[in-house]
Design an enzyme around this catalytic site. Structure first.
Site, mmCIF file in Angstrom:
data_model
loop_
_atom_site.group_PDB
_atom_site.id
_atom_site.type_symbol
_atom_site.label_atom_id
_atom_site.label_comp_id
_atom_site.label_asym_id
_atom_site.label_seq_id
_atom_site.Cartn_x
_atom_site.Cartn_y
_atom_site.Cartn_z
ATOM 1 N N ASP A 64 2.956 9.251 -12.673
ATOM 2 C CA ASP A 64 3.275 8.454 -11.495
ATOM 3 C C ASP A 64 4.790 8.448 -11.307
ATOM 4 O O ASP A 64 5.526 8.180 -12.254
ATOM 5 C CB ASP A 64 2.764 7.016 -11.697
ATOM 6 C CG ASP A 64 2.676 6.214 -10.421
ATOM 7 O OD1 ASP A 64 3.620 6.298 -9.612
ATOM 8 O OD2 ASP A 64 1.689 5.495 -10.226
ATOM 9 N N GLY A 105 0.622 10.616 -2.820
ATOM 10 C CA GLY A 105 0.226 11.165 -4.118
ATOM 11 C C GLY A 105 1.020 10.618 -5.272
ATOM 12 O O GLY A 105 1.453 11.353 -6.159
ATOM 13 N N HIS A 122 0.836 -1.202 0.000
ATOM 14 C CA HIS A 122 0.000 0.000 0.000
ATOM 15 C C HIS A 122 0.870 1.250 0.000
ATOM 16 O O HIS A 122 1.794 1.377 0.806
ATOM 17 C CB HIS A 122 -0.888 -0.007 1.255
ATOM 18 C CG HIS A 122 -1.914 1.083 1.278
ATOM 19 N ND1 HIS A 122 -3.187 0.910 0.767
ATOM 20 C CD2 HIS A 122 -1.871 2.346 1.760
ATOM 21 C CE1 HIS A 122 -3.886 2.028 0.940
ATOM 22 N NE2 HIS A 122 -3.098 2.924 1.528
ATOM 23 N N CYS A 124 -10.923 8.622 -3.281
ATOM 24 C CA CYS A 124 -10.137 7.489 -3.758
ATOM 25 C C CYS A 124 -10.471 6.239 -2.937
ATOM 26 O O CYS A 124 -11.213 6.301 -1.955
ATOM 27 C CB CYS A 124 -8.634 7.786 -3.683
ATOM 28 S SG CYS A 124 -8.034 8.054 -2.006
ATOM 29 N N ARG A 143 6.378 6.745 -8.604
ATOM 30 C CA ARG A 143 6.674 5.832 -7.489
ATOM 31 C C ARG A 143 7.797 4.842 -7.771
ATOM 32 O O ARG A 143 8.421 4.322 -6.853
ATOM 33 C CB ARG A 143 5.398 5.063 -7.104
ATOM 34 C CG ARG A 143 4.434 5.892 -6.307
ATOM 35 C CD ARG A 143 3.148 5.138 -6.041
ATOM 36 N NE ARG A 143 2.331 4.986 -7.232
ATOM 37 C CZ ARG A 143 1.129 4.430 -7.230
ATOM 38 N NH1 ARG A 143 0.625 3.946 -6.110
ATOM 39 N NH2 ARG A 143 0.432 4.339 -8.342
#
Length: 418
Positions: free
Chosen positions: A329, A290, A244, A258, A331
């Site tokens: 994105d 985010g 997560h 969300c 990440r």
């Protein structure tokens, strides 16, 4: 640039006056912690440092403020007596595999035991991993018990309806050659970009190529384990996992734009059920708010999406993010599986993630995934329908490869009472 020799290592550095005999070499990937060497990023003895950056990640600045205001002693060395882990973890083969371990230091766990020899010599070695035990009190878990989906057993779920857990906190420790290889770039280029994009905050990135380890000023990761920690490495024991990424608005405050908190809680509930069946559950919580773009960017995107002509829509969901942030994105899930490898995980039976990026990173790192579980439709908030539709349209996950929780229960012969 001058050449030096230290412990059979040849070092090239543009700042030779910063290389000291007190600085211990690091042989990343060595199975023996003493031969691998401790990561020393504390500043109580600058001559002993062998890493770029310092401990505490993003909290480094707060420590600096405390020092500047004379509220924190600059020469403080932590007393680590009785701080050891309450459970034994590892070592596993993955700890010495430079392909699997590049963003954390597995030997940063119980450093006062692993590196007692160097502690006795006066080195200020600080942990980057800490383990403790606690209980989770979550309203939705109480509701799951009331609905009969989760039972009070006194072992995993207490009479007070809390979940017993072992939790593990990780500070990031980057082995720069391994990070570069994982991202598919040259180490020198990675160093230059890190130096440039942080405004030159870490000059050692370009002046000390002999230093291969960096402690970046970013958020940490926390893992919550339900059941016997030692079972995580046994591929024959059912393992339920939720990976997560942080969403403060939803996870903490329950914002309904969300699916983050509902999916997180659903993963916790199923992880606890798995532990009650004799398996083990693990929730890995990564600080990548985010999509690693931050809350300011996220809130700006929320406004842009809702104010556009025709209102919020799946068709423009990612486009508006890219307009504001420059990328959809940030990440880079390639680093995410390192945390799982710390526990020696080889097989995940139930992965609570609909993200192909997470799935591909985990499988690509050598961990088998049996089932992927999507969030049930009834748990998706009305305002978050756009998110789900946009992710499906963008190929965030492959519905044909994802099983719902209810379908999985039927396959495994474990019907859940409604």
């Amino acid at each position: 640039m001058k050449e030096f020799k230290r412990s059979s290592h040849i070092i090239l550095a543009s700042h030779p006056t910063q290389v000291y005999k007190e600085s211990l070499p690091i042989d990343w990937g060595n199975k023996d912690p003493l031969k691998r060497g401790p990561v020393i990023a504390s500043i109580t003895n600058p001559k002993a440092r062998n890493a770029i950056g310092t401990h505490s990640g993003s909290y480094t600045i707060y420590r600096a403020l405390s020092v500047a205001s004379k509220q924190y002693p600059e020469d403080h060395k932590p007393d680590l007596e009785n701080t050891e882990s309450p459970v034994q973890i590892g070592p596993f083969d993955s700890w010495s595999d430079p392909e699997k371990m590049v963003s954390i230091d597995p030997w940063g766990y119980d450093v006062n035991i692993n590196f007692k020899k160097y502690f006795d010599q006066g080195y200020d070695i600080r942990p980057t991993i800490a383990v403790t035990q606690a209980r989770l009190g979550i309203p939705e878990i109480h509701q799951a018990i009331d609905a009969g989906r989760l039972k009070i057993d006194g072992d995993i779920v207490t009479e007070n309806r809390d979940i017993k857990i072992t939790k593990v906190a990780f500070e990031p420790v980057w082995y720069l050659p391994g990070i570069a290889k994982r991202l598919g770039c040259e180490e020198g280029e990675l160093r230059k970009v890190l130096f440039r994009e942080t405004g030159g905050i870490f000059p050692e990135l370009v002046t000390r190529p002999d230093l291969k380890v960096m402690l970046p000023p970013i958020g940490s990761t926390t893992v919550y384990i339900m059941g016997d920690v030692s079972k995580l490495s046994d591929p024959n024991v059912e393992l339920t996992c939720r990976v997560h990424d942080e969403c403060n608005g939803s996870d903490v405050f329950g914002s309904d734009i969300c699916t983050c908190r509902p999916y997180l809680i659903y993963g916790i509930e199923d992880a606890a059920r798995t532990a009650q069946r004799g398996g083990v559950g693990i929730i890995a919580y990564y600080r990548k708010e985010g999509r690693a773009l931050g809350e300011v960017t996220k809130f700006l995107v929320y406004n842009a999406r809702k104010r556009q002509k025709g209102g919020d829509s799946a068709a423009t969901y990612f486009h508006r993010t890219e307009c504001v942030a420059g990328v959809e994105d940030a990440r880079f899930q390639e680093l995410m599986p390192d945390i799982l490898h710390f526990f020696g995980i080889k097989k995940i039976h139930n992965l609570h993630s609909m993200s192909n990026m997470k799935y591909n990173a985990i499988v690509g790192s050598g961990i088998e995934v049996v089932n992927r579980i999507e969030i049930p439709e009834e748990l998706v908030p009305a305002d978050a329908q756009v998110e789900i539709e946009a992710k499906k349209a963008a190929g965030y996950f492959t519905p044909g490869e994802v099983k719902s929780g209810k379908d999985l229960d039927k396959v495994k012969g474990r019907e859940i009472e409604e």
